[in-house]
Design an enzyme around this catalytic site. Structure first.
Site, PDB file in Angstrom:
ATOM      1  N   ARG A   1       0.883  -1.064   0.398  1.00 23.25           N
ATOM      2  CA  ARG A   1      -0.082   0.359   0.105  1.00 23.25           C
ATOM      3  C   ARG A   1       0.782   1.149   0.319  1.00 23.25           C
ATOM      4  O   ARG A   1       2.641   1.099   0.091  1.00 23.25           O
ATOM      5  CB  ARG A   1      -1.051  -0.061   1.257  1.00 23.25           C
ATOM      6  CG  ARG A   1      -0.060  -0.724   2.694  1.00 23.25           C
ATOM      7  CD  ARG A   1       0.512  -0.230   3.881  1.00 23.25           C
ATOM      8  NE  ARG A   1       0.133   1.500   3.535  1.00 23.25           N
ATOM      9  CZ  ARG A   1       1.014   2.035   3.810  1.00 23.25           C
ATOM     10  NH1 ARG A   1       2.098   2.195   3.473  1.00 23.25           N
ATOM     11  NH2 ARG A   1       0.527   3.678   4.051  1.00 23.25           N
ATOM     12  N   GLY A   2       0.580   2.271  -0.234  1.00 22.88           N
ATOM     13  CA  GLY A   2       1.427   3.734  -0.314  1.00 22.88           C
ATOM     14  C   GLY A   2       1.138   4.085  -1.886  1.00 22.88           C
ATOM     15  O   GLY A   2       1.613   3.282  -3.074  1.00 22.88           O
ATOM     16  N   ALA A   3       0.956   5.020  -2.301  1.00 20.51           N
ATOM     17  CA  ALA A   3       0.523   5.639  -3.990  1.00 20.51           C
ATOM     18  C   ALA A   3       2.082   4.672  -4.555  1.00 20.51           C
ATOM     19  O   ALA A   3       1.478   4.247  -5.887  1.00 20.51           O
ATOM     20  CB  ALA A   3       0.334   6.733  -4.124  1.00 20.51           C
TER      21      ALA A   3
ATOM     22  N   ARG B   1      -7.581  -0.490  -6.380  1.00 19.88           N
ATOM     23  CA  ARG B   1      -8.524   0.683  -5.694  1.00 19.88           C
ATOM     24  C   ARG B   1      -7.787   1.888  -6.713  1.00 19.88           C
ATOM     25  O   ARG B   1      -6.967   2.028  -7.143  1.00 19.88           O
ATOM     26  CB  ARG B   1      -6.753   0.295  -4.168  1.00 19.88           C
ATOM     27  CG  ARG B   1      -6.554  -0.668  -3.371  1.00 19.88           C
ATOM     28  CD  ARG B   1      -5.960  -0.339  -2.737  1.00 19.88           C
ATOM     29  NE  ARG B   1      -6.289   0.820  -1.334  1.00 19.88           N
ATOM     30  CZ  ARG B   1      -5.532   1.460  -0.094  1.00 19.88           C
ATOM     31  NH1 ARG B   1      -4.427   1.124  -0.376  1.00 19.88           N
ATOM     32  NH2 ARG B   1      -6.640   2.329   0.448  1.00 19.88           N
TER      33      ARG B   1
ATOM     34  N   ASP C   1      -1.550  10.861  -2.437  1.00 18.06           N
ATOM     35  CA  ASP C   1      -2.169   9.661  -3.410  1.00 18.06           C
ATOM     36  C   ASP C   1      -2.957  10.117  -4.901  1.00 18.06           C
ATOM     37  O   ASP C   1      -2.723   9.236  -5.814  1.00 18.06           O
ATOM     38  CB  ASP C   1      -3.029   8.646  -2.927  1.00 18.06           C
ATOM     39  CG  ASP C   1      -3.236   7.867  -1.833  1.00 18.06           C
ATOM     40  OD1 ASP C   1      -3.471   8.336  -0.272  1.00 18.06           O
ATOM     41  OD2 ASP C   1      -2.569   6.569  -1.536  1.00 18.06           O
TER      42      ASP C   1
ATOM     43  N   ASN D   1      -5.413  12.049   0.643  1.00 20.14           N
ATOM     44  CA  ASN D   1      -4.797  11.316   1.615  1.00 20.14           C
ATOM     45  C   ASN D   1      -5.890  10.776   2.542  1.00 20.14           C
ATOM     46  O   ASN D   1      -7.249  10.987   2.283  1.00 20.14           O
ATOM     47  CB  ASN D   1      -3.546  12.521   1.767  1.00 20.14           C
ATOM     48  CG  ASN D   1      -2.212  11.636   2.415  1.00 20.14           C
ATOM     49  OD1 ASN D   1      -2.166  10.538   1.864  1.00 20.14           O
ATOM     50  ND2 ASN D   1      -1.728  11.862   3.248  1.00 20.14           N
ATOM     51  N   LYS D   2      -5.065  10.082   2.896  1.00 19.36           N
ATOM     52  CA  LYS D   2      -5.955   9.632   3.799  1.00 19.36           C
ATOM     53  C   LYS D   2      -6.577  10.137   4.769  1.00 19.36           C
ATOM     54  O   LYS D   2      -6.013  10.904   4.920  1.00 19.36           O
ATOM     55  CB  LYS D   2      -4.628   8.259   4.666  1.00 19.36           C
ATOM     56  CG  LYS D   2      -5.430   7.554   6.009  1.00 19.36           C
ATOM     57  CD  LYS D   2      -5.408   6.605   6.208  1.00 19.36           C
ATOM     58  CE  LYS D   2      -5.390   5.432   4.638  1.00 19.36           C
ATOM     59  NZ  LYS D   2      -6.389   4.908   3.379  1.00 19.36           N
TER      60      LYS D   2
HETATM   61  O1  MRU Z   1      -4.387   3.113   2.494  1.00 19.85           O
HETATM   62  P1  MRU Z   1      -3.522   3.293   2.392  1.00 19.85           P
HETATM   63  O2  MRU Z   1      -2.617   2.814   3.027  1.00 19.85           O
HETATM   64  O3  MRU Z   1      -2.656   2.728   0.636  1.00 19.85           O
HETATM   65  O4  MRU Z   1      -3.236   4.911   2.354  1.00 19.85           O
HETATM   66  C1  MRU Z   1      -1.551   5.570   1.891  1.00 19.85           C
HETATM   67  C2  MRU Z   1      -2.010   7.095   1.681  1.00 19.85           C
HETATM   68  O5  MRU Z   1      -2.272   7.280   2.481  1.00 19.85           O
HETATM   69  C3  MRU Z   1      -0.245   7.692   2.031  1.00 19.85           C
HETATM   70  O6  MRU Z   1      -0.355   9.086   2.686  1.00 19.85           O
HETATM   71  C4  MRU Z   1       0.098   7.567   0.791  1.00 19.85           C
HETATM   72  O7  MRU Z   1       0.097   7.021  -0.315  1.00 19.85           O
HETATM   73  C5  MRU Z   1       1.317   8.841   0.458  1.00 19.85           C
HETATM   74  S1  MRU Z   1       2.343   6.822   0.194  1.00 19.85           S
HETATM   75  C6  MRU Z   1       3.951   8.174  -0.319  1.00 19.85           C
END
Ligand code: MRU
Length: 359
Positions: A54-56, A97, A247, A257-258
């Site tokens: 996970r994470g963009a 996603r 994201d 973002n989250k």
């Molecule tokens: O649901 P996730 O854990 O994939 O969410 C991730 C985030 O919101 C991060 O802050 C975002 O992807 C930036 S990662 C460098």
């Protein structure tokens, strides 16, 4: 210790394909550092969907490898068959996603290579090799870009910094170094001390499970707080700036973002604290004029009512579970990418940085 979040592992030395995607299973952290070896596209889809990766930026790298999983079957021995499998895998993975644009960006890169090199005079093996080259370029660039963000972000750590961060935008969210945590790692490598407060990040606790874990591994001073303590931490002067990842960033600087990021931006503004966003250019979606158009993933109610196997809300309660929110550009002090620090007005700063073709 730096963890390789994900990588391509060839079955035999000397040939890129066939192979598998080796990745940290992020759902097991912090209890166990376990690796998965993924060989099939549906398995990779599920790993993305279930946040094992996970994470963009990491999702983008995974998507590139997903195309390799699709095309490496020996039975795909014609160019037409390889092209078809690229398109099918890309369409399938796109449904894993919706919010992080890096997924779509990486697949578009792979599809472009397929279109460019899949002409009449191509061979199936030659095309597969080109696709492997592109997937490896994506992961290599990701490492370099995150390092560059770490460098570009140094001015955001002036003084005696105490940073509040949300979710996980560190090495686990990219191939290794991260985005919002990159300047902190760079500063730490240079002996500068940075204090970090990590929001635990309900409901899936990426801040507690992942950010706190990786900062501790790196020897960075980190304090864990519940999400609802952030405002009080600002009021008490425990934190003096906010660092988050993104994201998807719209052409006007609004960004997703989250979930919880928007609240932090509002609180940072109320306390007069700078609010910085760190992201590679691949996280910018110039096709979206504003954040209104960013697709926001909604997740299952069980992640809120019965997270990690423990029921914490009554059975049958109605739940709203957006995984991301959108923060308007007016609350953002600066966006830091691998090319530099973008400041308002973001529409012109963003179009300029995207037009910059220098390697
Ligand atoms: O649901 P996730 O854990 O994939 O969410 C991730 C985030 O919101 C991060 O802050 C975002 O992807 C930036 S990662 C460098």
């Amino acid at each position: 210790m730096r963890v390789k979040t994900l990588e391509w592992k060839p079955d035999a030395p000397g040939a890129a394909l066939p192979g598998c995607v080796r990745m940290v299973d992020q759902t097991r952290l912090p209890e166990r550092l376990e690796y998965l070896e993924i060989r099939e596209v549906p398995e990779l889809w599920a790993a993305i969907r279930e946040l094992k990766v996970r994470g963009a930026p990491a999702i983008g790298v995974a998507a590139g490898f997903g195309i390799l999983l699709a095309v490496q079957q020996p039975a795909l021995d014609t160019v037409q068959a390889v092209l078809r499998s690229v398109e099918e895998a890309a369409a399938f993975l796109a449904g894993s996603r919706p919010t992080a644009v890096n997924l779509f960006w990486a697949m578009e890169r792979m599809r472009r290579v397929a279109r460019t090199w899949g002409g009449a005079d191509a061979s199936a093996s030659g095309l597969k090799a080109r696709l492997a080259g592109e997937a490896f370029a994506i992961i290599e660039e990701d490492g370099n870009i995150c390092r560059a963000i770490g460098e570009q972000g140094q001015p955001c750590l002036d003084g005696n910094p105490s940073v509040l961060t949300h979710c996980n935008a560190g090495g686990l969210a990219a191939s290794e170094y991260g985005t919002a945590l990159a300047p902190i790692y760079t500063a730490a490598e240079r002996g500068k001390s940075v204090r970090v407060f990590a929001d635990e990040t309900r409901p899936l606790l990426q801040g507690a499970r992942l950010t706190a874990w990786e900062l501790m591994q790196a020897g960075v001073d980190v304090t864990l707080i519940c999400d609802d303590m952030a405002g009080y931490a600002m009021k008490k002067g425990l934190v003096d700036r906010v660092f988050v990842g993104a994201d998807r960033i719209a052409a006007n600087g609004d960004f997703a973002n989250k979930i919880g990021t928007y609240s932090l931006a509002v609180m940072a503004r109320a306390h007069g604290l700078p609010f910085y966003v760190f992201a590679p250019r691949s996280t910018i979606d110039p096709a979206l004029p504003s954040g209104e158009g960013i697709p926001i993933e909604e997740r299952g109610a069980g992640e809120i009512t019965c997270g990690f196997g423990r029921r914490t809300a009554p059975e049958g309660v109605r739940v709203w579970a957006p995984a991301f929110d959108v923060t308007p550009a007016r609350l953002v002090t600066a966006i830091v990418c691998e090319r530099g620090i973008l400041r308002p007005p973001y529409d012109s700063a963003i179009s300029k940085v995207l037009a910059d073709d220098n390697p």
